[in-house]
Design a protein around this motif. Structure first.
Motif, short mmCIF file in Angstrom:
data_model
loop_
_atom_site.label_atom_id
_atom_site.label_comp_id
_atom_site.label_asym_id
_atom_site.label_seq_id
_atom_site.Cartn_x
_atom_site.Cartn_y
_atom_site.Cartn_z
N TYR A 128 4.86 80.60 105.28
CA TYR A 128 3.49 80.83 104.50
C TYR A 128 3.96 80.95 103.08
O TYR A 128 4.81 81.95 102.77
N ILE A 129 3.47 79.87 102.25
CA ILE A 129 4.23 79.93 100.84
C ILE A 129 2.94 80.40 99.88
O ILE A 129 1.68 80.04 99.87
N PRO A 167 17.70 76.33 108.93
CA PRO A 167 18.21 75.28 109.67
C PRO A 167 18.28 75.66 111.19
O PRO A 167 18.48 74.72 112.07
N LYS A 168 18.24 76.93 111.61
CA LYS A 168 18.35 77.21 112.85
C LYS A 168 16.96 77.61 113.59
O LYS A 168 16.86 77.86 114.66
N ASN A 169 16.04 77.34 112.72
CA ASN A 169 14.72 77.64 113.13
C ASN A 169 13.99 76.33 113.71
O ASN A 169 14.27 75.14 112.90
N ASP A 170 12.80 76.22 114.33
CA ASP A 170 12.06 75.32 114.76
C ASP A 170 10.60 75.35 113.73
O ASP A 170 9.89 75.79 114.31
N VAL A 171 10.78 74.85 112.44
CA VAL A 171 9.60 74.97 111.77
C VAL A 171 8.65 74.23 112.20
O VAL A 171 8.75 72.96 111.91
N ARG A 172 7.45 74.72 112.69
CA ARG A 172 6.07 73.87 113.23
C ARG A 172 5.04 73.67 112.02
O ARG A 172 4.64 72.64 112.18
N LYS A 173 5.08 74.57 111.27
CA LYS A 173 3.91 74.47 110.42
C LYS A 173 4.25 75.13 108.99
O LYS A 173 4.81 76.32 108.93
N ILE A 174 3.64 74.57 107.91
CA ILE A 174 4.16 75.32 106.46
C ILE A 174 2.38 75.13 105.84
O ILE A 174 1.90 74.26 105.48
N TYR A 175 2.23 76.51 105.51
CA TYR A 175 0.89 76.57 104.89
C TYR A 175 1.04 76.85 103.47
O TYR A 175 2.27 77.87 102.96
N VAL A 220 -2.67 72.75 103.09
CA VAL A 220 -3.15 73.19 101.96
C VAL A 220 -4.23 74.05 101.87
O VAL A 220 -5.03 73.46 102.42
N HIS A 221 -4.36 75.28 101.12
CA HIS A 221 -5.29 76.06 101.46
C HIS A 221 -5.54 76.58 99.97
O HIS A 221 -4.87 77.21 99.35
N LEU A 222 -6.92 76.10 99.58
CA LEU A 222 -7.30 76.82 98.25
C LEU A 222 -7.94 77.90 97.83
O LEU A 222 -9.03 78.09 98.68
N GLY A 223 -7.77 78.76 96.91
CA GLY A 223 -8.50 79.95 96.54
C GLY A 223 -9.23 79.36 95.17
O GLY A 223 -9.46 77.98 94.98
N THR A 224 -9.37 80.20 94.59
CA THR A 224 -10.12 79.99 93.27
C THR A 224 -9.55 80.77 91.97
O THR A 224 -8.98 81.84 92.11
#
Length: 226
Positions: free
Chosen positions: A6-7, A36-44, A78-82
């Motif tokens: 979550y970025i 590197p040791k994690n299975d990154v499935r999704k990046i927000y 990608v999720h947009l605020g305002t």
């Protein structure tokens, strides 16, 4: 562990990318190298569209090109605020005539006062990003309660996230990782996380998108200023 990242886009930009040649960041490669040791499935990726400024009229064009570039990464959402802008009356801080920097006393900014001791005020243009922290918290809690991942890694320094993180840990047993964009980030966030990773500059340099990409909007190019 299956992991979601979550970025907070503005935290990442102002804490780690601003002033560097690494803004054209491939978020998938960056997260894979961080974890590197994690299975990154999704990046927000949570951000808001910026407006043109007199000193930087091309800012929206650069950002839009980057958002289109991120569309080519299948694990990135990608999720947009305002942005909300207003003119407000605010007190003025006192400054050092020699350096122009604001003065501090007892760890707090010194408020400028007039001859009668009344705080001096000035009309200022205030622009605030709204929604990214709420959106991040909402997606984090949804993933926690729906058991969509075992581990959540948060790239932010925002202490407003303390409560949703506590809930995800206490209610759902979610493992929380923290990647603070600024070294002097929230102490509370660092204490709450199960593990912390310092983002190294060499990971940014080795996680760059190609300078030209084919997207649903046509070809996009890395800005010469980036």
């Amino acid at each position: 562990m299956e992991t979601h990242v979550y970025i907070d886009g503005f935290n990442l930009y102002y804490g780690l990318l601003r002033g560097t040649p690494h803004k054209w960041l491939d978020l998938e490669r960056f997260c894979d190298q961080l974890l590197p040791k994690n299975d990154v499935r999704k990046i927000y990726y949570f951000t808001a569209k910026v407006d043109a400024r007199p000193h930087d009229p091309d800012q929206p064009t650069r950002q839009l090109a980057y958002l289109h570039a991120l569309e080519t990464l299948p694990r990135v959402e990608v999720h947009l605020g305002t942005f909300m802008s207003s003119v407000v009356s605010q007190v003025v801080v006192d400054t050092d005539p020699a350096t122009g920097r604001y003065l501090r006393a007892g760890g707090k900014p010194v408020i400028k006062t007039d001859a009668a001791g009344t705080p001096v005020k000035a009309w200022t243009f205030k622009s605030e990003e709204k929604g990214s922290d709420v959106n991040l918290a909402a997606y984090l809690l949804r993933d926690a309660y729906q058991e969509n991942c075992a581990c959540a890694v948060i790239i932010s320094n925002d202490s407003d996230l303390l409560t949703p993180i506590r809930m995800a840990k206490a209610d759902c047993g979610m493992t929380i990782g923290l990647v603070p964009p600024r070294p002097k980030g929230s102490v509370e966030l660092k204490r709450l996380a199960d593990f912390k990773i310092e983002p190294r500059v060499h990971l940014l340099a080795s996680s760059q998108l190609p300078p030209t990409l084919q997207t649903s909007q046509g070809m996009v190019h890395k800005s010469a200023n980036w």
